[in-house]
Design a protein around this motif. Structure first.
Motif, mmCIF file in Angstrom:
data_model
loop_
_atom_site.group_PDB
_atom_site.id
_atom_site.type_symbol
_atom_site.label_atom_id
_atom_site.label_comp_id
_atom_site.label_asym_id
_atom_site.label_seq_id
_atom_site.Cartn_x
_atom_site.Cartn_y
_atom_site.Cartn_z
ATOM 1 N N THR A 2 0.858 -1.201 0.043
ATOM 2 C CA THR A 2 -0.126 -0.115 0.106
ATOM 3 C C THR A 2 0.968 1.140 0.150
ATOM 4 O OG1 THR A 2 -1.746 -1.187 1.297
ATOM 5 C CG2 THR A 2 -1.967 1.005 1.181
ATOM 6 N N ASN A 3 0.831 2.033 -1.364
ATOM 7 C CA ASN A 3 1.725 3.148 -1.361
ATOM 8 C C ASN A 3 1.011 4.409 -1.261
ATOM 9 O OD1 ASN A 3 4.058 1.343 -1.541
ATOM 10 N ND2 ASN A 3 3.978 1.701 -3.761
ATOM 11 N N ILE A 4 1.655 5.244 -0.544
ATOM 12 C CA ILE A 4 0.972 6.703 -0.595
ATOM 13 C C ILE A 4 2.010 7.711 -0.676
ATOM 14 C CG2 ILE A 4 1.427 6.847 2.132
ATOM 15 C CD1 ILE A 4 -1.526 8.420 0.297
ATOM 16 N N GLN A 199 11.323 14.679 14.355
ATOM 17 C CA GLN A 199 11.933 13.282 14.098
ATOM 18 C C GLN A 199 11.798 12.323 15.334
ATOM 19 O OE1 GLN A 199 15.620 15.521 12.457
ATOM 20 N NE2 GLN A 199 15.671 13.216 11.741
ATOM 21 N N GLY A 200 11.678 12.774 16.440
ATOM 22 C CA GLY A 200 11.381 12.111 17.369
ATOM 23 C C GLY A 200 10.072 11.606 17.640
ATOM 24 N N HIS A 201 8.942 12.235 17.233
ATOM 25 C CA HIS A 201 7.583 11.897 16.928
ATOM 26 C C HIS A 201 7.581 10.668 15.955
ATOM 27 C CE1 HIS A 201 6.770 15.349 19.175
ATOM 28 N NE2 HIS A 201 6.558 16.060 18.248
ATOM 29 N N ALA A 202 8.415 10.790 14.681
ATOM 30 C CA ALA A 202 8.378 9.749 13.779
ATOM 31 C C ALA A 202 8.942 8.295 14.643
ATOM 32 C CB ALA A 202 9.163 10.008 12.598
ATOM 33 N N VAL A 203 10.019 8.452 15.242
ATOM 34 C CA VAL A 203 10.780 7.361 15.899
ATOM 35 C C VAL A 203 9.595 6.753 16.935
ATOM 36 C CG1 VAL A 203 12.385 6.439 17.341
ATOM 37 C CG2 VAL A 203 12.594 8.163 15.515
ATOM 38 N N SER A 204 9.295 7.672 17.946
ATOM 39 C CA SER A 204 8.261 6.958 19.038
ATOM 40 C C SER A 204 7.140 6.448 18.405
ATOM 41 C CB SER A 204 8.126 8.171 19.943
ATOM 42 O OG SER A 204 9.428 8.537 20.616
ATOM 43 N N ASN A 205 6.261 7.069 17.275
ATOM 44 C CA ASN A 205 5.185 6.309 16.848
ATOM 45 C C ASN A 205 5.210 5.667 15.671
ATOM 46 O OD1 ASN A 205 3.051 7.861 18.520
ATOM 47 N ND2 ASN A 205 4.605 9.415 18.094
ATOM 48 N N CYS A 206 6.746 5.286 15.359
ATOM 49 C CA CYS A 206 7.065 4.576 13.920
ATOM 50 C C CYS A 206 6.194 4.782 12.842
ATOM 51 C CB CYS A 206 6.920 3.008 14.491
ATOM 52 S SG CYS A 206 7.977 1.940 13.433
ATOM 53 N N MET A 207 6.121 6.038 12.600
ATOM 54 C CA MET A 207 5.405 6.507 11.337
ATOM 55 C C MET A 207 5.954 7.725 10.534
ATOM 56 S SD MET A 207 1.969 7.937 13.026
ATOM 57 C CE MET A 207 1.506 6.521 13.760
ATOM 58 N N PRO A 208 5.689 7.991 9.408
ATOM 59 C CA PRO A 208 6.441 9.219 8.671
ATOM 60 C C PRO A 208 5.549 10.528 9.379
ATOM 61 C CG PRO A 208 5.779 7.419 7.035
ATOM 62 C CD PRO A 208 4.964 7.223 8.516
ATOM 63 N N PHE A 256 5.568 6.333 0.453
ATOM 64 C CA PHE A 256 5.850 5.420 1.485
ATOM 65 C C PHE A 256 5.040 4.126 1.223
ATOM 66 C CE2 PHE A 256 6.720 9.503 3.630
ATOM 67 C CZ PHE A 256 8.038 9.262 4.029
ATOM 68 N N ASP A 257 5.616 3.024 1.721
ATOM 69 C CA ASP A 257 4.724 1.708 1.695
ATOM 70 C C ASP A 257 4.282 1.712 3.201
ATOM 71 O OD1 ASP A 257 3.920 -0.843 1.740
ATOM 72 O OD2 ASP A 257 5.892 -1.681 1.126
ATOM 73 N N LEU A 258 3.000 1.957 3.127
ATOM 74 C CA LEU A 258 2.150 1.996 4.461
ATOM 75 C C LEU A 258 2.277 0.538 5.136
ATOM 76 C CD1 LEU A 258 -0.750 4.366 3.700
ATOM 77 C CD2 LEU A 258 1.409 4.754 4.949
ATOM 78 N N GLU A 259 2.447 -0.536 4.492
ATOM 79 C CA GLU A 259 2.188 -1.848 4.929
ATOM 80 C C GLU A 259 3.437 -2.214 5.621
ATOM 81 O OE1 GLU A 259 0.606 -4.859 6.406
ATOM 82 O OE2 GLU A 259 -0.771 -3.544 5.149
ATOM 83 N N GLU A 260 4.670 -1.824 4.946
ATOM 84 C CA GLU A 260 5.775 -2.033 5.529
ATOM 85 C C GLU A 260 5.938 -1.190 6.717
ATOM 86 O OE1 GLU A 260 9.929 -3.710 5.078
ATOM 87 O OE2 GLU A 260 7.912 -4.067 4.161
ATOM 88 N N ALA A 261 5.638 0.006 6.814
ATOM 89 C CA ALA A 261 5.665 0.911 8.042
ATOM 90 C C ALA A 261 4.623 0.099 9.381
ATOM 91 C CB ALA A 261 5.190 2.270 8.148
ATOM 92 N N ARG A 262 3.552 -0.220 8.870
ATOM 93 C CA ARG A 262 2.716 -0.989 9.828
ATOM 94 C C ARG A 262 3.356 -2.187 10.452
ATOM 95 N NH1 ARG A 262 -1.655 -1.123 5.727
ATOM 96 N NH2 ARG A 262 -2.680 0.911 5.683
ATOM 97 N N LYS A 263 4.191 -2.920 9.478
ATOM 98 C CA LYS A 263 4.912 -3.932 10.215
ATOM 99 C C LYS A 263 6.018 -3.760 11.180
ATOM 100 C CE LYS A 263 7.986 -5.853 7.445
ATOM 101 N NZ LYS A 263 8.875 -6.363 6.268
#
Length: 286
Positions: A2-4, A199-208, A256-263
């Motif tokens: 799933t790309n966005i 960038q910390g928000h991205a790391v802590s929530n594991c999302m772009p 981004f590949d959202l499925e990869e990020a979800r994993k």
């Protein structure tokens, strides 16, 4: 898979309303032509950043969401290009005024409004004179096959904002911004801290995370104010995958590949291992 595809805009916004909307519209078109599905302009892009001073005459800039020139322009573009746009505007709602986002879907329809929750007040950023604290709560929006969260500028410094939107199902976080020099300290450059916080928000929530800022020196009001740009897009690890410096005008586009990020988000366990029963202190104002 799933790309966005997302985009952040960066440009100077010191001109009049018509010129600024025209400039933003050109970048929206450019981003759409590069495949962007969700396009983020900077905060209060219709004019110079007016909150440098306290002037009651400037309340005339505020409009209801259905009459706001920047919102109407972005609705037209969203429909034309089939893109979603979180459009920042100065909102008037009866006697009340807010710093708001109109979330516009790819059909050009307004999905709803988010009103900025955290309102700064200091030299050069005297927003409490103009804006009530938002009464919408944090919001997430289902667009383009994903769910996004949108905070506004000062919201971006608060990890609670990012985490709340993530818990509401957001898979990408967006932050339109107007930030630059600090009049009380000419040597203070917050651009590095500004980036690192998100960038910390991205790391802590594991999302772009996607952040758009203005650039240039604006001379209106009580002296010059330099806006430092540094708009960027991070991946779910907090790595900068697209970024500008302090003076580029243009669009940052990333897929981004959202499925990869979800994993990855599931694998990191940040949400699995939360202990909400221990967090009561966060909601105490003392």
């Amino acid at each position: 898979m799933t790309n966005i595809c997302v985009a952040a805009l960066q440009l100077p916004l010191g001109g009049d309303e018509q010129s600024n909307i025209y400039a933003v519209s050109g970048l929206v078109a450019e981003a759409a032509e590069q495949g962007a599905q969700i396009i983020l302009p900077p905060e209060l892009f219709a004019g110079p950043y007016f909150c440098k001073i306290e002037d009651e005459a400037l309340f005339a800039l505020a409009q209801p969401v259905g009459e706001s020139a920047p919102v109407l322009a972005m609705q037209k573009l969203a429909k034309q290009y089939g893109v979603a746009i979180p459009a920042s505007f100065f909102e008037r709602d009866g006697p009340h005024h807010y710093n708001s986002i109109a979330m516009i879907d790819p059909d050009g329809e307004i999905m709803g409004v988010y009103r900025k929750s955290h309102i700064p007040d200091g030299p050069g950023y005297e927003e409490k004179f103009y804006f009530r604290p938002g009464n919408t709560g944090f919001k997430t929006w289902d667009v383009c096959g994903t769910r996004i969260g949108v905070g506004i500028c000062w919201d971006q410094w608060y990890p609670e904002t990012a985490r709340a939107m993530a818990l509401m199902g957001a898979e990408i976080l967006f932050y339109p911004t107007a930030i630059g020099s600090e009049p009380y300290d000419a040597d203070l450059d917050t651009s590095r801290m500004w980036r690192r916080a998100m960038q910390g928000h991205a790391v802590s929530n594991c999302m772009p995370v996607v952040a758009s800022n203005r650039i240039g020196i604006e001379t209106e009001g009580n002296g010059d104010q330099a806006f430092y740009g540094h708009s960027f897009i991070t991946n779910e690890w907090g790595d900068l995958v697209a970024a500008y410096g302090s003076d580029e005008t243009g669009v940052l586009v990333e897929t981004f590949d959202l499925e990869e990020a979800r994993k990855h988000r599931a694998g990191m366990g940040f949400f699995r291992d939360r202990r909400p029963e221990l967090y009561g202190r966060l909601a105490e104002d003392k």
